[in-house]
Scaffold this active site. Structure first.
Site, short mmCIF file in Angstrom:
data_model
loop_
_atom_site.label_atom_id
_atom_site.label_comp_id
_atom_site.label_asym_id
_atom_site.label_seq_id
_atom_site.Cartn_x
_atom_site.Cartn_y
_atom_site.Cartn_z
N LYS A 2 0.82 -1.22 0.00
CA LYS A 2 0.00 0.00 0.00
C LYS A 2 0.85 1.26 0.00
CE LYS A 2 -4.27 -1.93 1.83
NZ LYS A 2 -3.90 -3.36 1.96
C1 LIG Z 1 -4.48 -4.43 1.30
C2 LIG Z 1 -3.73 -5.70 1.17
C3 LIG Z 1 -4.14 -6.70 0.24
C4 LIG Z 1 -5.38 -6.57 -0.60
O1 LIG Z 1 -5.27 -5.59 -1.59
P1 LIG Z 1 -6.57 -5.04 -2.33
O2 LIG Z 1 -6.08 -3.92 -3.17
O3 LIG Z 1 -7.48 -4.57 -1.23
O4 LIG Z 1 -7.16 -6.15 -3.12
C5 LIG Z 1 -3.34 -7.82 0.12
N1 LIG Z 1 -2.24 -8.00 0.89
C6 LIG Z 1 -1.83 -7.07 1.79
C7 LIG Z 1 -0.63 -7.35 2.60
C8 LIG Z 1 -2.56 -5.89 1.96
O5 LIG Z 1 -2.14 -4.98 2.86
#
Ligand SMILES: *Cc1c(COP(=O)(O)O)cnc(C)c1O
Length: 470
Positions: free
Chosen positions: A113
């Site tokens: 993220k």
């Molecule tokens: C947020 C997150 C996801 C999921 O991603 P999306 O964009 O919500 O599908 C997967 N793995 C980790 C470690 C995350 O922080």
């Protein structure tokens, strides 16, 4: 490029107008009126570019109302080796011929993220300064999103962050990561309750439109278009890193929850990136897997959401999914609005047997579901076979990748977090401590700055009134 709503009820708007908004006024999500098309010449010209140059070329297609020189500065300030650990920003490693890992977790909070959120921090600061405005970001987190948002917004002029988290319910690493921030514009509110209590408070505050306007309340949740757009870049980067010519195809396996990450892959594919398959890998919360297998999209009640060992994918609905469905139904806002009439009431829709679902293969999507036992088995197998420790979310993606590998098509697995964040499950799988990257050794020992509050909307509102940006 202008932005429209997936439900057809918003006047076309430039990028900077949708940047700070949550939902479109008609309840839909903002989306480009048409995807930019990357022709063969452009794709060839992009192949040798470094991350920053590539990001700039892609972003300029989506953010036409930010002057080129300003955009350049924003990109150069965001994607640095200092913030992301290397000049590659999102390096690719090879487990064996045809099987690769795209490393997205070398940013400040060790999860993918950061790639989008770090850009968002700089974009928000830039646009707010231009407009002479301030923003108070209110959010609820069970871990990854909140810390990525705080590390992106810390020290940013004109922005304050009020982040609600369930007191004592996050992993020790995540708790320490968030609460150890000492920046004056970051406020951690540890709510006596569970994550749903935090989310309910955020909803209640946001539904008080007078309060929201008076205190300029905003969000950075996963439906923000700029986050999705920022993620498009690494699909191109990984394609160039794993192929020699632009005639080749690759597939991507993506650990998925709110469908933001894999939707960025869909956008890259719509732009013309030669992607064969997009594998949406879910955990026990398999809303997406169910849709891609059957055509039925069934939102879960929060009581039916499983708490799993890949917790950042524990979702009741996939917030960004509406953007894909908009494309699937031929970009008909009226059709999407109709489908979401039942979704918004916590219901479902079923596209099985419709001309829309008949087109699903054209979009390259396939899916998979993993259990806790699968996760443990994958973490062990990958450790034994390749000598690499992966986190639980990445393990879900690797398991899915195995099911969909094809000869001659490189499979690229997106690593979405580092194992240090989910040490309990690593200990369970391997009987050892997860490796910790340098600089994080003393994390739990750092002084903390947070306030414990009751799960009470009035208390949170009063706190915001006392501490908001003026
Ligand atoms: C947020 C997150 C996801 C999921 O991603 P999306 O964009 O919500 O599908 C997967 N793995 C980790 C470690 C995350 O922080």
């Amino acid at each position: 490029m202008k932005y429209i709503s997936t439900r057809g009820g918003m006047a076309p708007a430039p990028f900077t107008d949708i940047l700070l908004e949550g939902l479109a006024p008609d309840g839909g999500l903002s989306i480009p009126d048409a995807y930019p098309v990357v022709d063969a010449r452009t794709l060839a010209a992009w192949r040798p570019l470094g991350y920053r140059d590539l990001a700039y070329e892609i972003f300029r297609l989506f953010m036409e109302d930010i002057p080129a020189a300003d955009l350049r500065t924003l990109v150069d300030r965001t994607y640095t080796a200092k913030a992301f650990g290397s000049e590659d920003i999102t390096p690719v490693s090879t487990l064996e011929p045809g099987l690769h890992v795209l490393h997205l977790s070398n940013g400040p909070t060790l999860a993918f993220k950061d790639v989008a959120m770090q850009l968002l921090g700089n974009l928000f600061e830039y646009v707010l300064a231009k407009r002479g405005e301030t923003l108070n970001i209110l959010g609820a987190t069970s871990g990854d999103t909140g810390s990525a948002a705080e590390y992106a917004m810390r020290g940013k002029r004109g922005v304050r962050v009020f982040m609600l988290s369930p007191n004592g319910k996050m992993s020790p690493f995540q708790t320490a990561q968030m609460y150890s921030l000492q920046d004056a514009n970051i406020f951690n509110l540890a709510v006596r309750g569970v994550f749903d209590d935090c989310q309910d408070i955020v909803k209640a505050v946001s539904n008080d439109l007078a309060f929201k306007a008076k205190y300029r309340i905003g969000t950075v949740n996963s439906i923000n278009w700029a986050r999705l757009m920022a993620q498009v870049v690494y699909y191109f980067k990984a394609y160039f890193a794993t192929t020699r010519s632009n005639d080749e195809q690759v597939s991507f396996s993506v650990p998925s929850g709110n469908f933001g990450n894999v939707c960025a892959g869909h956008v890259a594919r719509m732009m013309g990136l030669p992607v064969r398959r997009l594998v949406a890998a879910t955990n026990e919360n398999d809303v997406l897997d169910e849709f891609f297998r059957t055509g039925s999209y069934r939102v879960r009640a929060s009581a039916d959401v499983f708490q799993t060992s890949s917790p950042s994918m524990d979702i009741s609905k996939a917030s960004n999914f509406e953007r894909f469905v908009f494309d699937l139904v031929g970009r008909r806002g009226d059709v999407v609005a109709d489908l979401w009439k039942s979704v918004d009431k916590g219901g479902a829709f079923d596209l099985a047997g419709t001309p829309h679902f008949a087109r699903i293969a054209e979009f390259g999507f396939v899916s998979s579901r993993s259990s806790h036992a699968d996760r443990l088995a994958t973490i062990r197998r990958v450790r034994e076979k390749y000598g690499v420790v992966v986190d639980t979310h990445t393990a879900d993606g690797l398991k899915a990748a195995e099911a969909y590998r094809e000869p001659g098509v490189p499979m690229i697995c997106l690593e979405t977090a580092l194992p240090a964040k989910f040490a309990d499950t690593i200990r369970e799988a391997l009987g050892e401590e997860a490796p910790r990257p340098p600089g994080f050794e003393d994390l739990e020992a750092r002084p903390r700055r947070f306030e414990v509050v009751d799960p009470d909307v009035a208390v949170v509102k009063a706190y915001i009134e006392r501490h908001c940006a003026d």
